[in-house]
Enzyme design. Structure first.
Site: not given
Length: 505
Positions: A324, A51, A81, A193, A280
């Site tokens: 990721f 990949y 991207h 990534n 308080r």
């Protein structure tokens, strides 16, 4: 600072992102990166599908890429991207992203060459700031769009900010004397990534919120003293009977800030049995916020020292996995949003108590020192505080409870962590503003209590802002005072935190 030599923490992130500490890749990291790179090159030359090395990305994971296009694949992932929109992320956030990305790559499980990390370091040292739009990340597969905008600069593409103006990177290369590089197999994927946009926002927010809790507690102590609060709720017995770390820290801090106060001595034998909760219960509320911050700090420091790439190189193996995914950061950011929102709620109640003549223990109505009615004093600042609190409550809806599938259902659960972090930054800014308003009102109230004096520590805080207030009895344009005090608050919280809480443990 040597990248890859030791763990990063929130303090080191601030020192580089805001104070321009110089960085370089450590020799030990260079050695550590050699074998993983060899593994990537071996797999890239084989026919086995891996990949992001010789396949497409996301829904294209089953598409085999020819060997003559493997380098184009790494360039194209950056170009395709970089889809961010809206205003650019602040410079300190972008610098923190670059530092964190360099560090995680230097850990030696991404398979990139040392030159990639060295160029990221060069960007930091030369103050090259990529133009990174703030919106476009769903927090898995990491912060793809923001990191793509950063990485484009490495190859001479994309845009940078110069004197606040957006400019094409190619036009700025000569100005910065920066030589772009060509990315090899897997390097484009490894640059985009990861979770560094979320982590950068969260790390800086944690730093600033830690400082804000300290300052807001100091301001709360001043407010409490001018409102004739009792010190009984800050007795050590209260801390010993409830085992929350943050509560004990804030309680001891509050008690210290009443020592030798003439204001406290003036009503020590009064008939009032109990104070309102906004006075308080400061240790219980501010302390709970501090505990959430300790949690968020651990989460983000674990994250910035992790490998959030996919796939990872481990020994001689390349492993596809989901490091990721930004869920830990998303949860932490949402939780911190909620905590800071309620800190703001309590601050607003003290602002009202300082101004409201029904509640403010004989202070001038709405702190109008001139003729009441003719002058409104600081009345409307409570309206502003209420508006900010309302906005924070809207922003406290958790982003992490949502998920929208992406990439053709391949990425069918996402964290929405970037949105969680972006709204956290807005909530933090609003609470900073609320604290500035309270400080302005508390300082004005102390002036009204003269000639009595507060404690040494409260008087020291007052002395730092006294000259920032308008010296008038009648109504004036209070924006000038507020802006000066807001600037003081902003500068105070953006300094590198000092682990101040350890003094009170």
């Amino acid at each position: 600072m040597f990248i890859g030599e030791s763990d990063l923490n929130v303090r080191s992130i601030v020192n580089v992102s805001r104070h321009n500490e110089q960085v370089s890749l450590s020799p030990s990291a260079i050695d550590r990166m050699r074998n993983p790179r060899t593994v990537v090159e071996r797999l890239a030359s084989s026919e086995k599908p891996v990949y992001g090395v010789n396949t497409g990305f996301g829904a294209f994971a089953t598409t085999k890429i020819p060997k003559d296009k493997l380098l184009s694949l790494q360039k194209n992932i950056l170009l395709s991207h970089a889809c961010g929109v809206d205003e650019p992320l602040p410079t300190d956030v972008v610098r923190a992203m670059i530092l964190m990305r360099a560090h995680t790559l230097a850990l030696g499980h991404s398979g990139v060459r040392p030159i990639v990390v060295e160029k990221l370091c060069e960007m930091l040292n030369k103050s090259i700031v990529p133009y990174v739009p703030c919106r476009g990340s769903v927090g898995a597969s990491g912060d793809l769009a923001p990191l793509a905008h950063v990485a484009l600069v490495l190859i001479g593409e994309g845009e940078v900010l110069i004197d606040g103006e957006r400019r094409p990177t190619r036009d700025a290369l000569q100005l910065f004397e920066f030589e772009p590089i060509q990315l090899l197999e897997k390097e484009g994927l490894s640059l985009v990534n990861g979770t560094q946009a979320m982590s950068a926002c969260l790390a800086l927010a944690v730093n600033d919120a830690l400082n804000l809790v300290r300052l807001s507690t100091e301001v709360a102590a001043l407010s409490a003293d001018v409102l004739f609060a009792s010190t009984d709720p800050y007795d050590e017995a209260v801390a010993k009977t409830r085992r929350h770390r943050g509560q004990g820290i804030i309680l001891r801090m509050m008690r210290e800030r009443f020592e030798s106060s003439q204001l406290r001595a003036s009503h020590v034998n009064c008939l009032r049995v109990q104070d309102p909760y906004s006075l308080r219960c400061i240790p219980q509320v501010h302390g709970a916020v501090l505990d959430v911050l300790f949690f968020a700090k651990k989460i983000v420091e674990d994250e910035i020292n992790s490998v959030t790439d996919n796939p990872i190189v481990y020994g001689d193996r390349m492993i596809s996995q989901g490091n990721f995914h930004g869920e830990p950061l998303a949860f932490a950011a949402d939780f911190l949003c909620i905590a800071l929102t309620d800190l703001g709620n309590m601050i607003e109640r003290r602002i009202d108590r300082l101004l409201n003549p029904k509640l403010n223990e004989g202070l001038p109505p709405f702190l109008a020192f001139g003729e009441a009615g003719v002058n409104s004093g600081l009345m409307i600042w409570q309206y502003t505080a209420a508006a900010l609190c309302n906005e924070n409550k809207v922003l406290s809806h958790p982003a992490s409870t949502d998920t929208i599938p992406t990439s053709g259902f391949q990425e069918d659960h996402v964290s929405m962590g970037m949105n969680a972090c972006l709204k956290l930054l807005k909530v933090l800014d609003n609470v900073e503003t609320l604290s500035a308003i309270e400080l302005m009102c508390a300082a004005r109230a102390l002036q009204a209590r003269r000639p009595m004096r507060s404690s040494k520590l409260n008087e020291e805080l007052f002395s730092r802002v006294e000259d920032l207030l308008e010296g008038t009895s009648d109504d004036t344009y209070w924006q000038n005072s507020f802006r000066r005090i807001k600037r003081f608050v902003d500068q105070t919280i953006k300094e590198t935190h000092t682990e101040w809480w350890r003094t009170y443990e």
